[in-house]
Design an enzyme around this catalytic site. Structure first.
Site, mmCIF file in Angstrom:
data_model
loop_
_atom_site.group_PDB
_atom_site.id
_atom_site.type_symbol
_atom_site.label_atom_id
_atom_site.label_comp_id
_atom_site.label_asym_id
_atom_site.label_seq_id
_atom_site.Cartn_x
_atom_site.Cartn_y
_atom_site.Cartn_z
ATOM 1 N N ASP A 1 -3.549 108.941 11.940
ATOM 2 C CA ASP A 1 -3.477 107.969 10.853
ATOM 3 C C ASP A 1 -3.390 108.748 9.543
ATOM 4 O O ASP A 1 -4.355 109.386 9.122
ATOM 5 C CB ASP A 1 -4.722 107.080 10.879
ATOM 6 C CG ASP A 1 -4.750 106.063 9.733
ATOM 7 O OD1 ASP A 1 -3.871 106.128 8.849
ATOM 8 O OD2 ASP A 1 -5.654 105.213 9.727
ATOM 9 N N TRP B 1 -12.426 104.667 9.104
ATOM 10 C CA TRP B 1 -11.128 104.238 9.622
ATOM 11 C C TRP B 1 -10.904 104.669 11.061
ATOM 12 O O TRP B 1 -10.361 103.908 11.872
ATOM 13 C CB TRP B 1 -9.996 104.692 8.693
ATOM 14 C CG TRP B 1 -10.132 103.981 7.388
ATOM 15 C CD1 TRP B 1 -10.535 104.513 6.188
ATOM 16 C CD2 TRP B 1 -9.972 102.574 7.159
ATOM 17 N NE1 TRP B 1 -10.618 103.518 5.238
ATOM 18 C CE2 TRP B 1 -10.278 102.332 5.799
ATOM 19 C CE3 TRP B 1 -9.595 101.497 7.964
ATOM 20 C CZ2 TRP B 1 -10.225 101.051 5.232
ATOM 21 C CZ3 TRP B 1 -9.536 100.223 7.408
ATOM 22 C CH2 TRP B 1 -9.843 100.018 6.052
ATOM 23 N N LYS C 1 -0.797 103.770 -0.802
ATOM 24 C CA LYS C 1 -1.624 104.772 -1.475
ATOM 25 C C LYS C 1 -0.765 105.805 -2.210
ATOM 26 O O LYS C 1 -0.903 105.996 -3.415
ATOM 27 C CB LYS C 1 -2.562 105.420 -0.476
ATOM 28 C CG LYS C 1 -3.557 104.388 0.099
ATOM 29 C CD LYS C 1 -4.443 104.951 1.154
ATOM 30 C CE LYS C 1 -5.244 103.857 1.849
ATOM 31 N NZ LYS C 1 -6.226 103.174 1.011
#
Lengths: 347, 347
Positions: free
Chosen positions: B160, B102, B184
């Site tokens: 992030d 990511w 999530k």
């Protein structure tokens, strides 16, 4: 309590049978042991659903094979920037037909990316044949006006159909691209649809954010990023509902009839006024004013009578009735009965 | 059927009690006569809910007054572009700590907008003091690694937290900005949260798409565009759930215990291997390999035993167990029991 009739401009009313279906299986999606809200967007079970929904959409909206259909986790307004970024280079021009708030906002955003020429009448609109694209909003929800004919343009025509997509048949080949947020006629907010001719997918600027790069999203089947499985699922239920109603031809006849009943009532009663010239009147958003300053009383009494969402957009005031797919003729008749009664008592 | 235990990396399992609450009122939101899915995002009823949710989020995550909290209808990945667009000018540099998929994707996207320097180890990371910002991904879901200490940077640190936000307390002042998709640990997909120090809100480039312009969205209270009322509502239910659990301190103790039990089991059994160095092991995504090629059998038998979402990311293979907020210690114990049995029969 009983469900109210919701004339809101969006997020809008959904058919009760769709909500009931979603409710029934919210903890256990078709006996799989998990919720659609928990479904893996790259798993085979969601994959099968998504493939079927894409197919149903293409069939119902009569999308030719050389057009891609993208389901994007983005508000419709994101496309105000994404369109110039995907379809033009900075030195190019674009033509915007500006007839209401949404086309105006789209033109203002586009000016950040290229030179924009605006016109305010479809009759006198002359599109520069060298422009990268021409842009229209076929239904202006705030002003209550609708373009009933598609203009002829020599360059790819882009249309914001946020309030009209799936309310009527579309002659897809007239457009290079059209797009819509789903929260009016299709599904709960959280998704926008982009339908784009494939030859337009190769011209995105390098600075286009990847999630808004139509070509890249097309390559990834709309799954470059985690997608909104719930709004996609609800879109699927709506497509089944549209089939059950008889398709877009049947819906369009009904949607026109809804608007005609309401306009006929307004025109016949001095207490209510609609100022939109007849050829531009929207079948989807009917705006009107009262001839006495009883705006608040109207809204309060409407709610007591089981109807909400009638307040006009904050930029123009007055009243607004949004007649999206989930609003039935019965709902319109109930509103007319209320308006008649209100005018007799308060007019 | 009974609800499965869902170890998916997201969209992830939600607490059953939250789903049950949403189901209960899906047609009639708290007796109002309409669904939250149909709620007007600018109406007073949704407005009160949204204000309370913003307040609850600030309290639970201990957000200081000089930070804004934005709720945006955008995938987390949109911020890979929005961050350089909002926080830098083209001639500037940014530093990215790239320790997994990511952060790598974020760095690649950022290179479209400015000069990017990458490092691959927190220990040796030297941030250019002239950079516009420094960027980390504090938990890499694919590689199963987590940065347990926040690096010191002289420039605004951007993080992030898509897989970590609301799993533990945050020392907010260490960051200039952090962001997360909600799918999530927080709510169904369809929303990303941006927490940003107010002095960073004045530097967006003019070519930033308006919907991703943090300063503009802050001015509009996250309502520049129609927002995702359902994901916001579900976030509210999750915040209540977190309060019921005892807050982020309690959740973090539990989340660590879940991971420790699983790592202890893996380390004690030759049939399973985790290759992540101990100081980098993630508490949120535990990856492991089997020592025989029985990947498919493991997944099939796990599903038969009531557990799904164990497949590793397509880019690395193997298995992955995501231990997000809705996964309980009981769920982890059930997985360990299954893994023990599988290894005995198949190992």
């Amino acid at each position: 309590m009983d469900r109210l009739i919701n004339f809101s401009a969006g997020p809008a009313m959904l058919p009760t049978e769709i909500l009931a279906q979603a409710q029934l299986e919210l903890l256990d999606w078709q006996g799989r042991g998990y919720s659609i809200l928990e479904a893996n967007h790259r798993g085979s079970e969601f994959g099968e659903l998504f493939a079927r929904i894409k197919q149903d959409f293409r069939r119902i909206a009569a999308i030719p094979d050389d057009y891609q259909v993208l389901f994007l986790l983005a508000p419709a307004r994101a496309h105000f920037a994404a369109i110039p970024l995907n379809l033009s280079q900075p030195e190019q021009t674009a033509d915007y037909l500006v007839m209401g708030l949404w086309s105006q906002l789209a033109a203002v955003e586009a000016k950040k990316y290229l030179s924009v020429q605006c016109a305010d009448s479809a009759q006198t609109w002359r599109v520069n044949p060298a422009s990268a694209y021409a842009y229209i909003t076929d239904n202006e929800t705030v002003q209550g006006i609708q373009l009933h004919d598609v203009p002829d343009t020599q360059v790819p025509l882009v249309c914001d159909m946020t309030s009209s997509l799936l309310t009527r048949p579309i002659d897809v080949r007239r457009y290079g691209m059209f797009f819509a947020g789903v929260q009016k006629n299709i599904a709960p907010v959280g998704l926008s649809l982009v339908i784009i001719r494939e030859d337009l997918l190769d011209r995105a600027r390098t600075v286009t954010p990847s999630v808004l790069d139509y070509g890249l999203q097309a390559q990834h089947g709309s799954l470059l990023n985690t997608n909104n499985n719930f709004s996609i699922y609800m879109t699927g239920l709506m497509l089944e509902w549209i089939d059950d109603q008889g398709g877009l031809d049947v819906l369009w006849v009904r949607n026109q009839e809804k608007a005609q009943r309401l306009y006929a009532f307004i025109d016949a009663h001095d207490y209510y006024t609609n100022h939109v010239p007849a050829p531009l009147r929207s079948c989807l958003n009917v705006v009107f004013d009262l001839n006495t300053p009883q705006h608040e009383a109207f809204l309060v009494e409407a709610r007591a009578a089981g109807m909400i969402g009638l307040n006009g957009h904050r930029s123009v005031g007055g009243m607004r009735v949004s007649l999206y797919n989930a609003v039935s003729l019965t709902h319109v008749d109930a509103l007319i009965a209320f308006m008649k009664d209100f005018a007799e008592r308060r007019g």
